[in-house]
Design a protein around this motif. Sequence first.
Motif, PDB file in Angstrom:
ATOM      1  N   PHE A   1       0.664  -1.171   0.159  1.00  0.00           N
ATOM      2  CA  PHE A   1       0.083   0.048  -0.088  1.00  0.00           C
ATOM      3  C   PHE A   1       0.941   1.162  -0.040  1.00  0.00           C
ATOM      4  CE2 PHE A   1      -3.320  -2.844   1.581  1.00  0.00           C
ATOM      5  CZ  PHE A   1      -4.674  -2.418   0.647  1.00  0.00           C
ATOM      6  N   ALA A   2       2.001   1.239   0.733  1.00  0.00           N
ATOM      7  CA  ALA A   2       2.954   2.336   0.837  1.00  0.00           C
ATOM      8  C   ALA A   2       3.460   2.688  -0.482  1.00  0.00           C
ATOM      9  CB  ALA A   2       3.881   2.209   1.617  1.00  0.00           C
ATOM     10  N   ALA A   3       3.659   1.620  -1.427  1.00  0.00           N
ATOM     11  CA  ALA A   3       4.230   1.861  -2.711  1.00  0.00           C
ATOM     12  C   ALA A   3       3.145   2.529  -3.637  1.00  0.00           C
ATOM     13  CB  ALA A   3       4.667   0.519  -3.291  1.00  0.00           C
ATOM     14  N   SER A   4       1.844   2.652  -3.187  1.00  0.00           N
ATOM     15  CA  SER A   4       0.980   3.282  -4.033  1.00  0.00           C
ATOM     16  C   SER A   4       0.509   4.505  -3.410  1.00  0.00           C
ATOM     17  CB  SER A   4      -0.234   2.578  -4.325  1.00  0.00           C
ATOM     18  OG  SER A   4      -0.024   1.300  -4.697  1.00  0.00           O
ATOM     19  N   GLY A   5       1.269   5.006  -2.278  1.00  0.00           N
ATOM     20  CA  GLY A   5       1.067   6.326  -1.522  1.00  0.00           C
ATOM     21  C   GLY A   5       0.029   6.197  -0.598  1.00  0.00           C
ATOM     22  N   ILE A   6      -0.564   5.055  -0.194  1.00  0.00           N
ATOM     23  CA  ILE A   6      -1.432   4.992   0.975  1.00  0.00           C
ATOM     24  C   ILE A   6      -0.794   4.595   2.160  1.00  0.00           C
ATOM     25  CG2 ILE A   6      -3.542   3.417   1.618  1.00  0.00           C
ATOM     26  CD1 ILE A   6      -3.936   4.758  -0.863  1.00  0.00           C
ATOM     27  N   ALA A   7      -1.169   5.729   3.345  1.00  0.00           N
ATOM     28  CA  ALA A   7      -0.432   5.633   4.420  1.00  0.00           C
ATOM     29  C   ALA A   7      -0.938   4.506   5.371  1.00  0.00           C
ATOM     30  CB  ALA A   7      -0.921   6.975   5.067  1.00  0.00           C
ATOM     31  N   ALA A   8       0.017   4.012   6.072  1.00  0.00           N
ATOM     32  CA  ALA A   8      -0.404   2.936   7.070  1.00  0.00           C
ATOM     33  C   ALA A   8      -1.675   3.072   7.993  1.00  0.00           C
ATOM     34  CB  ALA A   8       0.722   2.621   7.899  1.00  0.00           C
ATOM     35  N   ASP A   9      -1.929   4.260   8.277  1.00  0.00           N
ATOM     36  CA  ASP A   9      -3.151   4.639   9.406  1.00  0.00           C
ATOM     37  C   ASP A   9      -4.317   4.566   8.744  1.00  0.00           C
ATOM     38  OD1 ASP A   9      -3.062   6.854   7.849  1.00  0.00           O
ATOM     39  OD2 ASP A   9      -2.676   8.457   9.313  1.00  0.00           O
TER      40      ASP A   9
END
Length: 656
Positions: A512-520
Amino acid sequence: MSVTQTSKDLERARALYDAGYLADAGRAYQAVLAAEPQHAEALWRLGDVANRLGIHDKALDLVRSGIALVPNDPQAWNCLGTVHAAAGRFDEAEKAFTHAIALQPAYIVPLSNLGKVCVRLGQLDKAVAAHRHCIHFEPARADHYADLGNALLARGEPDPALESFGNALILDPAHVEARLGLGLVHATRGDHAAAASAFAEVARLRPDIAEAHHNLGLALFKCGRLGEAVDALRAAVSRDPANATAHANLIFALDLDPRVSLAEAMAERRRWNARHCSAAIRAHHANDRDPDRPLRIGYISGDFKAHSAAEALAPVILGHSDAFEIFCYSQVRAPDAVTARFRAGAQHWREAWHMDDDALERCIRADAIDILVDLSGFTDGNRLTVFARKPAPVQVQAWGYPLGSGMPAIDYLLSDTVMIPPENRPLFTETIHDLPVFMPFAPPSAGPAVSGLPMAANGFLTFGSMNRLTKISDAVLRVWAEILTRLPTARLLAKDPTLDAASARARVLECFAASGIAADRIALRGQTTRQQHLAAYAEIDIALDPFPQSGGITTYESLWMGVPVITLAGERPQARVSASILSHVGLSEAVAENTDEYVARAVAWASDAQRLSAVRAGLRDRMREAPFCEHAAYVAAVESAYRAFWRRWCGAVRTP
């Protein structure tokens, strides 16, 4: 020939055997027997050679002949045990090894062999004791510690097993069995990334060892690294083409691989059949050919236990009418309360997991089964190589993993019109019979009530998935990330027991981070109780189905808890299970045909709180009225199919 010459020939044969020249050793032992036909040692040693060359029946005759001449030779009895073990006759092997030990209590070889056979028999306390005795006699042998580790792990003691494998590696840092054991300990603990690292190291050190590649493939599969898993499993199959289990696991992985077409998946099944089953069919059956008599139905499964598949199996197996006599052949090694329910509900129960193929075939034929049903497909615990022998006149694949077998020995596949459209049916070896719906659903007897719409209380929408993480590839996560990108306030909850492992959580969050989605924006949950699992749906507004293998029971449960499911209906049957289910509750508009449409439908549903609220409030009533919850009618349809199959067989065999 003189005694001296016989001794020299015998020593030469032993030397050739020890050097690995089995064919030459066999000829040397035959030379001894040509001069002295009643030479006991030459007989049983020639039997040992035959056994190692795979000629088990001849080996058994030779070893028994040697023992008949010298009945108190512990080496001969140990050899007899290895012959039985190689042929899968583990009960007989255990008796032979025990007799060898009785003749010579300090003889370590049969003691070690006894421990290994007892693991296969499930006699784990006896196995652990045997290997500990080996360590007592030979404390500097790494093999004994590795064997003890395997027995302890089988007994459910990963920590002592880890210590034992560690001791083996202290004595021999390159010990393959111990390194494999370390990987198995990690896998048992749910740390599949660590398991993959351990197996990868073995594969690097010894690339010829098929087991290392096989275990590596399984660990990578559990990590969601599907492409790498397929590569490792292909490496295992190439190194050990006769390993039907590794080949079955490759097929299972390919079924989840979005790069694989239905035609390719079915071609691999046909290759599996050709390699492991084609010569096994024995089609003679003495069953009474009365088309209208009560029928004896046999079900074979490894899922007669607390498993999602059991929820689909129970309404049928436990709901048959008196016109059908039910036999369950259980592949469950660790029974539980669900097992007990199946056992109590079936007229006949057979523990099949410890039977080899010969024994299980004999059992099925002795039970005079009319219709034998495979409920496992290419999943763990399957007995497809027994089905290949055609022990029953009519054979069917259904419910547990009914994606086609590629086996001419299986006659019918139970499905429905949505799961396998007409244009795909020519790819299957089975005749496809359509039921009102693919599989039944037994609603939870004491599940939570449907909650209100979570987004109304939260102020944001939550997508969710309760599917196995092995179904959720990086490609799926990227599509889900695209949905979250389109809806900047939306969040996602994923729940699966494997998410208790830090490595599994890291993989999901990194994608998800690789697609710009924050962990929160991502909530990850692991193992909970059944009640807590169902209660978690109160936090989810819309469920997202994985692909190419959709949910089954998970989709049913989601809908039962009021949560609609967005699914992608692909080409293969496993990609169309949710589409089939949704068609029966009036939610076909939640079914997409490609990933762009999947994203668009998820965004559209998320933007209509009024529709979500109305659907949530009415879904349980829709479920109750759907054909998958009308169990009596569903079982009647199954029984009607069985009767039609049987009459067709009776008519076929009666035709001149």
